[in-house]
Design a protein around this motif. Structure first.
Motif, PDB file in Angstrom:
ATOM      1  N   ARG A 266     -45.003  25.198-116.119  1.00 29.12           N
ATOM      2  CA  ARG A 266     -45.860  25.722-115.056  1.00 29.12           C
ATOM      3  C   ARG A 266     -45.390  27.109-114.616  1.00 29.12           C
ATOM      4  NH1 ARG A 266     -50.676  25.957-112.437  1.00 29.12           N
ATOM      5  NH2 ARG A 266     -50.426  26.226-110.175  1.00 29.12           N
ATOM      6  N   ALA A 278     -34.039  27.332-106.397  1.00 23.07           N
ATOM      7  CA  ALA A 278     -34.243  26.248-105.432  1.00 23.07           C
ATOM      8  C   ALA A 278     -34.602  24.956-106.170  1.00 23.07           C
ATOM      9  CB  ALA A 278     -35.346  26.627-104.456  1.00 23.07           C
ATOM     10  N   LEU A 279     -35.364  25.090-107.237  1.00 24.49           N
ATOM     11  CA  LEU A 279     -35.754  23.903-108.003  1.00 24.49           C
ATOM     12  C   LEU A 279     -34.687  23.545-109.032  1.00 24.49           C
ATOM     13  CD1 LEU A 279     -39.598  24.478-108.560  1.00 24.49           C
ATOM     14  CD2 LEU A 279     -38.408  23.501-106.599  1.00 24.49           C
ATOM     15  N   HIS A 337     -44.477  18.803-108.885  1.00 25.23           N
ATOM     16  CA  HIS A 337     -45.752  19.008-109.565  1.00 25.23           C
ATOM     17  C   HIS A 337     -46.760  19.688-108.646  1.00 25.23           C
ATOM     18  CE1 HIS A 337     -44.318  16.380-112.785  1.00 25.23           C
ATOM     19  NE2 HIS A 337     -45.375  16.753-113.489  1.00 25.23           N
ATOM     20  N   GLY A 339     -49.684  20.356-106.076  1.00 27.35           N
ATOM     21  CA  GLY A 339     -50.928  19.638-105.809  1.00 27.35           C
ATOM     22  C   GLY A 339     -51.273  18.622-106.894  1.00 27.35           C
ATOM     23  N   ILE A 340     -51.014  18.978-108.144  1.00 27.28           N
ATOM     24  CA  ILE A 340     -51.312  18.069-109.256  1.00 27.28           C
ATOM     25  C   ILE A 340     -50.651  16.706-109.037  1.00 27.28           C
ATOM     26  CG2 ILE A 340     -50.826  17.670-111.725  1.00 27.28           C
ATOM     27  CD1 ILE A 340     -52.827  19.772-111.532  1.00 27.28           C
TER      28      ILE A 340
ATOM     29  N   GLN B 109     -63.133  25.539 -97.666  1.00 21.08           N
ATOM     30  CA  GLN B 109     -62.257  26.673 -97.884  1.00 21.08           C
ATOM     31  C   GLN B 109     -61.994  26.839 -99.377  1.00 21.08           C
ATOM     32  OE1 GLN B 109     -58.093  25.824 -97.328  1.00 21.08           O
ATOM     33  NE2 GLN B 109     -57.813  27.589 -96.006  1.00 21.08           N
ATOM     34  N   TYR B 111     -59.807  28.598-101.613  1.00 22.62           N
ATOM     35  CA  TYR B 111     -58.603  29.414-101.832  1.00 22.62           C
ATOM     36  C   TYR B 111     -57.953  29.086-103.174  1.00 22.62           C
ATOM     37  CZ  TYR B 111     -58.299  31.118 -96.948  1.00 22.62           C
ATOM     38  OH  TYR B 111     -58.509  31.714 -95.750  1.00 22.62           O
ATOM     39  N   SER B 118     -49.087  28.107-105.092  1.00 21.81           N
ATOM     40  CA  SER B 118     -48.064  28.792-104.302  1.00 21.81           C
ATOM     41  C   SER B 118     -48.275  30.296-104.386  1.00 21.81           C
ATOM     42  CB  SER B 118     -46.670  28.446-104.830  1.00 21.81           C
ATOM     43  OG  SER B 118     -46.413  27.082-104.622  1.00 21.81           O
ATOM     44  N   VAL B 141     -59.858  24.914-106.691  1.00 20.38           N
ATOM     45  CA  VAL B 141     -59.415  23.532-106.684  1.00 20.38           C
ATOM     46  C   VAL B 141     -58.941  23.209-105.279  1.00 20.38           C
ATOM     47  CG1 VAL B 141     -57.021  23.976-107.368  1.00 20.38           C
ATOM     48  CG2 VAL B 141     -58.091  21.837-108.053  1.00 20.38           C
ATOM     49  N   SER B 144     -61.588  21.309 -99.871  1.00 20.83           N
ATOM     50  CA  SER B 144     -61.808  20.102 -99.076  1.00 20.83           C
ATOM     51  C   SER B 144     -63.287  19.887 -98.838  1.00 20.83           C
ATOM     52  CB  SER B 144     -61.118  20.207 -97.719  1.00 20.83           C
ATOM     53  OG  SER B 144     -59.932  20.916 -97.839  1.00 20.83           O
ATOM     54  N   ILE B 352     -46.928  19.971 -99.511  1.00 22.87           N
ATOM     55  CA  ILE B 352     -47.592  20.752-100.560  1.00 22.87           C
ATOM     56  C   ILE B 352     -48.765  21.549 -99.966  1.00 22.87           C
ATOM     57  CG2 ILE B 352     -48.855  20.609-102.743  1.00 22.87           C
ATOM     58  CD1 ILE B 352     -47.277  17.973-103.280  1.00 22.87           C
ATOM     59  N   GLU B 353     -49.618  20.875 -99.181  1.00 25.63           N
ATOM     60  CA  GLU B 353     -50.814  21.533 -98.648  1.00 25.63           C
ATOM     61  C   GLU B 353     -50.438  22.618 -97.630  1.00 25.63           C
ATOM     62  OE1 GLU B 353     -52.989  18.471 -96.265  1.00 25.63           O
ATOM     63  OE2 GLU B 353     -51.120  17.398 -96.504  1.00 25.63           O
ATOM     64  N   GLY B 355     -49.321  25.546 -98.107  1.00 29.64           N
ATOM     65  CA  GLY B 355     -48.055  26.204 -98.460  1.00 29.64           C
ATOM     66  C   GLY B 355     -46.967  25.160 -98.603  1.00 29.64           C
ATOM     67  N   GLU B 358     -41.136  24.448-100.194  1.00 29.15           N
ATOM     68  CA  GLU B 358     -40.280  25.436-100.868  1.00 29.15           C
ATOM     69  C   GLU B 358     -40.704  26.847-100.462  1.00 29.15           C
ATOM     70  OE1 GLU B 358     -41.654  22.842-102.346  1.00 29.15           O
ATOM     71  OE2 GLU B 358     -39.924  21.684-103.011  1.00 29.15           O
TER      72      GLU B 358
END
Ligand SMILES: Cc1cc2nc3c(=O)[nH]c(=O)nc-3n(C[C@H](O)[C@H](O)[C@H](O)COP(=O)(O)OP(=O)(O)OC[C@H]3O[C@@H](n4cnc5c(N)ncnc54)[C@H](O)[C@@H]3O)c2cc1C
Lengths: 378, 375
Positions: A266, A278-279, A337, A339-340, B109, B111, B118, B141, B144, B352-353, B355, B358
Motif C-alpha cells: 500500500r 511508526a508502523l 489496513h 479503511g479497507i 461528503q 473526499y 491518509s 470511497v 457516507s 481510521i475515520e 484521519g 497515526e
C-alpha cells in the motif's frame, strides 16, 4: 522438551498447512457464513477423516507411537491460519483426551477407534455462565437406581449444534464452585430431554446453549469415578487451552503475514506505508511477541506429550500469551489496513471476530494470568 | 441578542426550558433508536411521527443550527446561549432532531478515494473545464450515505501539475447522470458508506465553491470541524451498561463489592481514569479558550484520545460480557449485548475515520512538537 518436530510431525504439519490453504480458506468460511451454515460443514468433516486428522493422538494399537499433541497442535495451528471451523479441537483433542485420561478400558475400546475414524463428534458442555470458571457447575446429576438423571443448562457450548455426543460436566455432590463433586457424563445429543438452541456467533463458527431436562443416562455414561471428575477435567482443560493456543498462534501468524504484505504494497504520500517507522516498530514488536508465543505453545504441547509436571503452568502461559498476541495482532491488522480493514469484503475483520471467541474459550488471558500466579504461589 | 450578564443568560435558560417543556414530545426524550434517526432530505422518512413534529418545531426556531445567523435559517444564538440550549436539551435527554441542517437537503461528503486516504491530497478524481460546464470522472470511497443523499460536496482535481494547489471544492446533485453509488458492508454488518463512481458527470460552473484550485483550504477547515465535533461529542455508541456494570453482573464481586477478577478490575479503573482525564482536558481547553488563551491543535489531541477511549471501552465491554458478547444475531443473546458487539466492531473505525490515529500523532509530533520530518 523438544522444540524440533520429528520428520513425521513435520510432514503432518505440511499436509495440514496445504489442506487449510487449499480447501479451508477464509473465503470458505465466508461462503459457509453467507449460506447460513453457522459452522456446520459435513464435507470438511469427511475430508478431515480421510486425512486421518481425527486420530492424531490415538494409537493404532495399544502402546503404538502417535503424532502426539504436538502433531495435533500443528493441525490446529494450520486451521487457525484460515479460521476454519472444524470439530478437531472438541473431538480429536478434548474427547480423545478425556477417554485416554479417564475412560474405562471398555469406553476406550468403544470410542477411541470411532473418534480416529471420524465417525463420531463430541462437544464438551461445561460453562454455565458467560465466563470460564470450570468448577462453577450447578447442573445436577442425581442417582436414580441404575443410572443418573441430569438437569441444568450450559451456555455457549462450541460444536454442540452439530456434535453427535456431549460430554457433560455435572455435579453429583457439593455446591457450585467446589472442585470435589464433579462428574463427567456421555450424553447423546439426541437424548430425550436434551434441548440444543443454536447460536449465531460473531465468528460464524456457531455454538449452542444446551438444556437438560430430566435426561436419564446409565451408569456406563460416567467417564471416570463419580465426584472426582475434576481430576480428569483439569488436565483435559489444560490440553484444550494448549490446543486453542496453537490455533490462536496460527490465526495471529496469518493476520500478521497479511498485515506485513499490506505494508509492503500500500502506498500513501508516494511511499509504501511500510516505510513509516511508526508502523515498522509496531510490526517488529508484533513479530517479537509472535516468536515468544510460538516458544510457549511448542513447550506446552511437548510438556503434554511428555507428561511433564509443569503442564498446568505451561498451559496457562501458552493460553495467556496467545490471547494477548491474537488480540494485539487482530486489532493492528484492521488498523494498518486503514479503511479497507473495516470492510466485510476484506479479511482482517474475520480474524478480529474469531480472536475474541478464541480469547474467551478455556480461560481468558486474565484468567490464566491469575492461575499462573496461583500456581507460582502468590 | 447579546447577553452581557449572567442574569440575562439565566433568563434565556428559563425561557428555553419552558419552550422545550412545551414543544419536545415525550417520545423524543427517550434514547434514540437506530431506525428512528432523522436524516432529512428529499426522501426523508419519519418512522416515529413525533420525530417530524420535533424537527419542524426546532427547525422553525432555527435551533437545528443554533449559532447560524437568522437570515440563513439559523437560530442567531451566541456561543453562550447555544451552550445553554445544549445543556437544556441534555437535561431533558432530548434526541437530536436531525442529522443535517433544516432537513431540506441531505448531503454527503466526497473526499476519500481508494488511492487517497491518509494522503487525501493525492486524490485523482478529475474535473475538467468544458467551457460552459465542468466534467467529472473518477471514484470516491467511504461516501457516507451516498445512496441516500441528495447532494454531494466533493473534492476534485482541477490541476494535475501540482498536488494541494490543484484541488477544487464543488457541489452537485447526486441525481446527475453518471453518478453511481454502491454500498460498502462494514465488519459490523451495516452499510452506511458507499463507493461512488462518476462517469462524465456534468456540473454547472457556478457550483464550484470558492476559488478554482482553492479547494484544499476549504477541505482542511472542514476536516478540523469534523475532528473537533468528533472530539467534543466523542464517538457515541453508548446507551449500553458500563463495562463495570456488566463485569459486576457477570463475574461477581466479593463481600466488599470488589470485582472478583482483579486483573480486569485494574484495567477497568485505568480506563475510567483515562476517560476522566479526557473529560477534564476538554473542560480545561474549553475554559482556556473562553479566557482567550491559546490552546493550539486540540482537535488532533482530542480526536486521538476520543478514538482510544471509545475503543478501550468497547474492548472492556466485550471482555466483561464474556461469551454473552460474542453473538451476532438471533436468539440466545441479550439484545443489549448484541448491540454492544456490533458497536465494538464499529468502534474499530474510530481510529481510521476522519484521519487515522497515526496521522493525528504525526500532526502532534510535527506541528505541535516541531519534530523534523524523517529524511
Ligand atoms: C468508518 C469509516 C468512516 C469513514 N467516513 C468517511 C467519510 O465520511 N468521508 C470520507 O471522505 N472518508 C471517510 N472515511 C475514510 C477515511 O478518512 C480513510 O479511511 C482514512 O483517512 C485512512 O485512509 P485509508 O483507508 O486509505 O488508509 P491508508 O491511508 O492507506 O492507511 C493505512 C494505514 O497506514 C497508516 N499510515 C498512513 N500514512 C501514514 C504515515 N504517514 N505515518 C504512519 N502511518 C501512516 C494509516 O494510519 C493506516 O493505519 C471513513 C473511513 C472509515 C473506516
Amino acid at each position: 522438551m523438544s522444540f524440533v518436530l520429528t520428520e513425521d510431525q513435520e510432514m503432518l504439519r505440511e499436509t495440514a498447512m496445504a489442506f487449510a490453504r487449499d480447501e479451508l480458506s477464509v473465503n470458505h468460511l465466508r461462503a459457509l457464513r453467507d449460506a447460513g451454515a453457522n459452522g456446520k460443514d459435513a464435507k470438511t468433516r469427511q475430508k478431515l477423516a480421510e486425512l486421518g486428522f481425527f486420530g492424531v493422538i490415538i494409537p493404532d494399537e495399544p502402546g503404538a507411537e502417535t503424532f502426539g499433541l504436538t502433531g495435533l497442535g500443528q493441525i490446529l495451528e494450520a486451521q487457525g491460519r484460515t479460521l476454519a471451523a472444524t470439530p478437531l479441537l472438541q473431538t480429536a483433542l478434548i474427547a480423545a483426551s478425556a477417554f485416554q485420561l479417564g475412560g474405562s478400558p471398555a469406553q476406550q475400546a468403544e470410542w477411541l477407534p470411532k473418534i480416529a475414524a471420524g465417525e463420531v463428534t463430541f462437544a464438551l458442555a461445561l460453562d454455565e455462565s458467560a465466563h470460564f470458571s470450570p468448577y462453577s457447575v450447578s447442573t445436577e446429576a442425581e442417582r436414580n437406581g441404575q443410572g443418573y438423571t441430569i438437569n441444568g443448562m450450559k451456555k455457549y457450548v462450541p460444536d454442540a449444534h452439530h456434535a453427535d455426543t456431549l460430554i457433560v460436566v455435572a455435579r453429583t455432590f457439593g455446591d457450585s464452585g467446589d472442585r470435589h463433586g464433579l462428574s463427567l457424563f456421555l450424553v447423546p445429543a439426541n437424548a430425550k430431554g436434551v434441548t440444543i438452541s443454536e447460536l449465531k456467533t460473531v465468528d460464524s463458527h456457531g455454538a449452542a446453549h444446551v438444556t437438560f431436562d430430566d435426561v436419564v443416562v446409565s451408569e456406563g455414561a460416567l467417564i471416570g469415578p463419580a465426584d472426582q471428575g475434576a481430576d480428569i477435567l483439569d488436565p483435559v482443560l489444560d490440553r484444550a487451552a494448549i490446543g486453542m493456543a496453537a490455533e490462536m498462534l496460527g490465526s495471529a501468524q496469518a493476520a500478521f503475514d497479511m498485515t506485513l504484505e499490506y505494508l509492503n504494497n500500500r502506498k500513501q504520500f508516494g511511499q509504501l506505508i511500510g516505510s513509516f517507522q511508526a508502523l515498522q516498530h509496531r510490526a517488529a514488536k508484533m513479530f517479537v511477541e509472535l516468536e515468544m508465543t510460538r516458544s510457549c505453545v511448542a513447550a506446552a504441547l511437548s510438556a503434554a506429550d511428555e507428561g511433564k509436571a509443569d503442564l498446568a503452568e505451561l498451559a496457562s502461559l501458552a493460553k495467556a500469551k496467545a490471547g494477548e498476541l491474537v488480540h494485539l495482532v487482530s486489532n493492528e491488522c484492521v488498523q494498518m489496513h486503514g479503511g479497507i480493514g473495516m470492510t466485510d469484503a476484506a479479511e482482517p475483520g474475520f480474524y478480529m471476530k474469531r480472536a475474541r471467541v478464541q480469547e474467551a474459550l478455556y480461560g481468558s488471558a486474565s484468567w490464566h494470568r491469575d492461575r499462573y500466579a496461583r500456581l507460582a504461589g502468590f | 441578542m447579546a447577553y452581557d450578564n449572567a442574569e440575562q443568560l439565566e433568563e434565556f435558560r428559563l425561557e428555553t426550558r419552558k419552550w422545550l417543556e412545551a414543544n419536545c414530545p415525550p417520545s423524543m426524550r427517550t434514547p434514540m433508536v437506530d431506525d428512528e434517526v432523522v436524516w432529512g432530505g428529499r426522501n426523508a422518512t419519519f418512522k416515529n411521527p413525533d420525530s417530524k413534529v420535533w424537527l419542524d418545531r426546532m427547525a422553525e426556531k432555527g435551533w437545528t443550527a443554533p449559532e447560524w445567523p437568522k437570515e440563513y435559517g439559523g437560530g442567531g444564538l451566541t456561543r453562550a446561549e447555544a451552550r445553554v440550549l445544549e445543556q437544556e436539551l441534555r437535561r431533558i435527554k432530548a434526541r437530536a432532531p436531525l442529522f443535517s441542517f433544516k432537513g431540506k437537503t441531505r448531503w454527503c461528503q466526497g473526499y476519500s478515494e481508494p488511492g487517497a486516504g491518509s494522503d487525501l491530497a493525492g486524490l485523482q478524481t478529475r474535473c475538467e473545464d468544458k467551457g460552459d460546464h465542468y466534467l467529472i470522472n473518477g471514484q470516491k470511497v467511504w461516501t457516507s450515505y451516498a445512496d441516500k443523499a441528495d447532494w454531494i460536496f466533493c473534492l476534485v482535481r482541477t490541476d494535475t501539475s501540482t498536488k494541494h494547489e490543484g484541488i477544487s471544492f464543488i457541489l452537485f446533485d447526486m441525481k446527475s447522470p453518471g453518478v453511481e453509488a454502491r454500498p460498502i458492508q462494514l465488519i459490523s454488518g451495516e452499510s452506511p458508506f458507499c463507493e461512488t463512481f462518476f462517469t462524465d458527470v456534468k456540473v454547472p460552473k457556478d457550483q464550484l465553491v470558492g476559488r478554482l484550485n482553492g479547494g484544499w483550504e476549504i477541505a482542511k477547515r472542514l476536516l478540523q470541524f469534523e475532528r473537533s465535533s468528533i472530539s467534543s461529542s466523542g464517538f457515541g455508541g453508548t446507551g449500553s451498561l458500563s463495562p463495570e456494570e456488566y463485569a459486576k453482573q457477570l463475574i461477581g464481586t466479593d463481600e466488599s463489592g470488589r470485582l472478583l477478577d482483579g486483573d480486569l478490575r485494574g484495567r477497568l479503573a485505568d480506563h475510567r481514569m483515562y476517560a476522566k482525564a479526557f473529560a477534564l482536558t476538554v473542560q480545561r481547553q474549553t475554559e482556556q479558550a473562553k479566557a482567550g488563551q491559546a490552546v493550539g491543535h486540540t482537535a488532533s489531541i482530542l480526536k486521538y484520545g476520543a478514538a482510544k477511549m471509545n475503543q478501550d471501552r468497547h474492548e472492556l465491554l466485550i471482555e466483561a460480557l464474556g461469551t454473552e458478547g460474542l453473538g451476532w444475531a438471533g436468539e440466545g443473546f441479550d439484545k443489549g449485548a448484541l448491540r454492544v458487539t456490533r458497536q465494538w466492531l464499529r468502534s474499530k473505525g474510530n481510529s481510521i475515520e476522519g484521519g487515522t490515529s497515526e496521522i493525528n500523532l504525526n500532526v502532534i509530533a510535527k506541528r505541535v512538537l516541531g519534530l523534523k520530518e524523517h529524511q
